[in-house]
Design a protein around this motif. Structure first.
Motif, mmCIF file in Angstrom:
data_model
loop_
_atom_site.group_PDB
_atom_site.id
_atom_site.type_symbol
_atom_site.label_atom_id
_atom_site.label_comp_id
_atom_site.label_asym_id
_atom_site.label_seq_id
_atom_site.Cartn_x
_atom_site.Cartn_y
_atom_site.Cartn_z
ATOM 1 N N THR A 150 0.036 17.757 41.782
ATOM 2 C CA THR A 150 1.013 16.743 42.194
ATOM 3 C C THR A 150 1.907 16.249 41.067
ATOM 4 N N TYR A 151 1.329 15.845 39.967
ATOM 5 C CA TYR A 151 2.060 15.176 38.888
ATOM 6 C C TYR A 151 1.255 15.352 37.613
ATOM 7 N N ASP A 152 1.766 14.872 36.500
ATOM 8 C CA ASP A 152 0.926 14.688 35.309
ATOM 9 C C ASP A 152 1.513 13.557 34.473
ATOM 10 N N ASN A 153 0.797 13.208 33.414
ATOM 11 C CA ASN A 153 1.185 12.040 32.625
ATOM 12 C C ASN A 153 2.474 12.261 31.838
ATOM 13 N N TYR A 154 2.805 13.507 31.535
ATOM 14 C CA TYR A 154 4.073 13.796 30.872
ATOM 15 C C TYR A 154 5.226 13.427 31.796
ATOM 16 N N ALA A 155 5.170 13.884 33.047
ATOM 17 C CA ALA A 155 6.251 13.615 33.999
ATOM 18 C C ALA A 155 6.385 12.125 34.281
ATOM 19 N N LEU A 156 5.246 11.436 34.452
ATOM 20 C CA LEU A 156 5.301 9.996 34.711
ATOM 21 C C LEU A 156 5.923 9.249 33.547
ATOM 22 N N SER A 157 5.516 9.612 32.336
ATOM 23 C CA SER A 157 5.977 8.891 31.152
ATOM 24 C C SER A 157 7.454 9.095 30.905
ATOM 25 N N ARG A 158 7.917 10.348 30.984
ATOM 26 C CA ARG A 158 9.312 10.640 30.662
ATOM 27 C C ARG A 158 10.268 9.890 31.584
ATOM 28 N N GLY A 159 10.002 9.946 32.884
ATOM 29 C CA GLY A 159 10.902 9.287 33.819
ATOM 30 C C GLY A 159 10.909 7.779 33.659
ATOM 31 N N VAL A 161 9.635 5.781 31.088
ATOM 32 C CA VAL A 161 10.016 5.284 29.761
ATOM 33 C C VAL A 161 11.528 5.313 29.594
ATOM 34 N N GLY A 162 12.166 6.397 30.030
ATOM 35 C CA GLY A 162 13.620 6.491 29.912
ATOM 36 C C GLY A 162 14.330 5.371 30.653
ATOM 37 N N GLU A 186 -1.015 7.096 27.590
ATOM 38 C CA GLU A 186 -0.475 6.365 26.433
ATOM 39 C C GLU A 186 0.155 7.322 25.423
ATOM 40 N N ALA A 187 -0.515 8.445 25.144
ATOM 41 C CA ALA A 187 0.010 9.401 24.166
ATOM 42 C C ALA A 187 1.343 9.988 24.620
ATOM 43 N N ASN A 188 1.444 10.354 25.909
ATOM 44 C CA ASN A 188 2.696 10.910 26.414
ATOM 45 C C ASN A 188 3.817 9.870 26.402
ATOM 46 N N ALA A 189 3.483 8.630 26.790
ATOM 47 C CA ALA A 189 4.492 7.573 26.784
ATOM 48 C C ALA A 189 4.935 7.240 25.372
ATOM 49 N N THR A 190 3.993 7.206 24.421
ATOM 50 C CA THR A 190 4.337 6.900 23.030
ATOM 51 C C THR A 190 5.297 7.942 22.463
ATOM 52 N N ALA A 191 5.042 9.209 22.773
ATOM 53 C CA ALA A 191 5.938 10.269 22.299
ATOM 54 C C ALA A 191 7.344 10.081 22.861
ATOM 55 N N ALA A 192 7.426 9.712 24.147
ATOM 56 C CA ALA A 192 8.737 9.500 24.773
ATOM 57 C C ALA A 192 9.447 8.293 24.169
ATOM 58 N N ILE A 254 9.184 -10.428 29.290
ATOM 59 C CA ILE A 254 8.310 -9.278 29.004
ATOM 60 C C ILE A 254 8.054 -8.557 30.325
ATOM 61 N N GLN A 255 8.502 -7.322 30.436
ATOM 62 C CA GLN A 255 8.408 -6.619 31.708
ATOM 63 C C GLN A 255 7.252 -5.628 31.721
ATOM 64 N N PRO A 256 6.646 -5.396 32.896
ATOM 65 C CA PRO A 256 5.609 -4.365 33.003
ATOM 66 C C PRO A 256 6.247 -2.987 33.127
ATOM 67 N N ALA A 257 5.708 -2.005 32.411
ATOM 68 C CA ALA A 257 6.121 -0.613 32.577
ATOM 69 C C ALA A 257 5.016 0.088 33.359
ATOM 70 N N ALA A 258 5.307 0.420 34.602
ATOM 71 C CA ALA A 258 4.314 0.991 35.510
ATOM 72 C C ALA A 258 4.247 2.494 35.289
ATOM 73 N N LEU A 259 3.332 2.940 34.437
ATOM 74 C CA LEU A 259 3.266 4.358 34.091
ATOM 75 C C LEU A 259 2.583 5.176 35.180
ATOM 76 N N LEU A 260 1.771 4.568 36.022
ATOM 77 C CA LEU A 260 1.309 5.201 37.258
ATOM 78 C C LEU A 260 1.194 4.113 38.319
ATOM 79 N N CYS A 261 2.113 4.140 39.262
ATOM 80 C CA CYS A 261 2.126 3.160 40.343
ATOM 81 C C CYS A 261 2.325 3.899 41.652
ATOM 82 N N LEU A 262 1.689 3.414 42.701
ATOM 83 C CA LEU A 262 1.807 4.025 44.016
ATOM 84 C C LEU A 262 2.144 2.971 45.056
ATOM 85 N N LEU A 263 2.482 3.450 46.232
ATOM 86 C CA LEU A 263 2.890 2.582 47.334
ATOM 87 C C LEU A 263 1.868 1.483 47.599
#
Length: 406
Positions: A150-159, A161-162, A186-192, A254-263
């Protein structure tokens, strides 16, 4: 005499004991049945977004396939991994070694998914990870029989974080679930963040199932961060966002960054707190006629629209069954070859493909939670802001370190 004894012994055997040979000879199907297992969190912090909803979708996929493949019945079993690798592994071993399960789907906990994928490689069985996010599944832990669906942490973070950084969120404090999923996210988001010129000013690792985040939020507020990156999921994610609202962090900018959020997470938080929050998904029920049609079927059984995990379970099981049919057998190697060969087309995927590392390449979507009063109904909670093409959403093939690629 020996011939009479052999005949008598064979007559005394139950049908199930002699069916494997007959099934493979007549239909190419071992044991005369294609057996699928759904192994997910059925009772813990992720149950709302996986759980029995994943089982509902697997059953609908089997029903839509006609209940049989190559003339043989399709059987479904399910189990609760309890977010514990030892429990998940015990169930997977029993399914493979005693109950002759052909393929395992779901695996909605990264630590469990990595362990079961390794076991599946040893047993030469197919595993299709629907709900776990760690990129190690298509990196060092990749398998010739593993699919990350379905997804992975790289795809979630890139979209995500940008989008957050484009809105001015450049100083980040992480609250991270202390296991494989959280570490990877966290590692994928930090890189982004660093690639876009942002800064990580602090963080906290928290156990799965934590309920009180007050001390971590006080640290975040005092760190100089203007974003709290939430590398957690399910009930943990919900509690962090709610407590950010209660402690007034959003009012302080201070805003929340939802790195994995669902309906279901947005529903639990409420639009009053969640409004404007952006995150990345693979599916939303109200995107088009096809997504709405499936959501309506699903809701008649489960009482609400599906999450992206629950929706994509239908496609994962259907693609596997199509591969079994095309291969004329449920033997692992021919089925995997067909799964990689055939495009993935269903109500949420257009011309998806399975790469050499097991990564399914599909479009992802940047979502935004609606404002109170903007929604037209109980589950009309999100809007699609942007489509992220699959070839841009996921980690490049040569960067993951999968031994199969080398």
């Amino acid at each position: 005499m020996n011939r009479r004894l052999l005949l008598a012994g064979a007559a005394a055997l139950p049908l199930a004991a002699i069916r494997p040979t007959e099934g493979r000879t007549q239909s190419g199907i071992s044991d005369g049945v294609v057996k699928i297992g759904v192994l997910d969190d059925m009772s813990g912090v992720f149950a709302d977004q996986q759980g029995m909803g994943d089982v509902v979708s697997a059953r609908l996929a089997i029903e839509d396939f006609g209940g049989r493949v190559n003339g043989m019945p399709i059987e479904l079993v399910h189990g609760d991994l309890q977010n514990r690798p030892d429990v998940g592994m015990a169930i997977a071993r029993r399914w493979y070694d005693q109950e002759r399960v052909d393929a395992i789907f779901g695996l909605g906990n990264s630590a469990v998914a990595l362990a079961v994928q390794n076991l599946s490689r040893e047993r030469r069985k197919i595993d299709v990870v629907v709900a776990a996010g760690t990129t190690d599944l298509t990196g060092p832990g990749c398998s010739p029989y593993g699919v990350h669906w379905t997804y992975d942490n790289y795809a979630l973070s890139r979209g995500t974080v940008g989008a957050v950084m484009q809105g001015g969120g450049r100083r980040w404090f992480f609250i991270t679930s202390d296991y494989a999923f959280g570490h990877s996210l966290e590692a994928n988001a930090t890189a982004a963040i660093r690639a876009l010129g942002g800064q990580v000013v602090g963080g906290a690792r928290v156990p799965l199932g934590e309920t009180d985040y007050s001390s971590h939020l006080v640290r975040a507020a005092g760190s100089g961060a203007n974003v709290v990156g939430i590398a957690a999921a399910g009930t943990d994610f919900i509690n962090i966002v709610k407590q950010m609202g209660e402690f007034g962090l959003m009012r302080r900018g201070i805003q929340p960054a939802a790195l994995l959020c669902l309906l279901t997470n947005v529903k639990a938080i409420g639009l009053e707190t969640a409004q404007g929050m952006v995150f990345t998904e693979a599916y939303y029920w109200d995107q088009n006629d096809a997504t709405r049609a499936y959501a309506e079927r699903f809701a008649r059984i489960h009482g609400r629209p599906p999450t992206m995990f629950q929706a994509s379970m239908w496609g994962a099981v259907t693609h596997y069954l199509k591969a079994v049919q095309a291969a004329g057998t449920d033997a692992t190697e021919p089925v995997m070859a067909k799964m990689r060969e055939m495009p993935i087309n269903d109500f949420m995927t257009n011309n998806g493909t399975i790469r050499a590392d097991g990564r399914v390449i599909r479009d992802m979507y940047l979502m935004r939670a609606k404002r109170p009063g903007q929604n037209r109904g109980e589950w009309d909670l999100l809007e699609v802001v942007q489509t992220i093409p699959g070839n841009e959403a996921f980690r490049p093939l040569n960067e993951g370190g999968c031994p199969l690629v080398r």
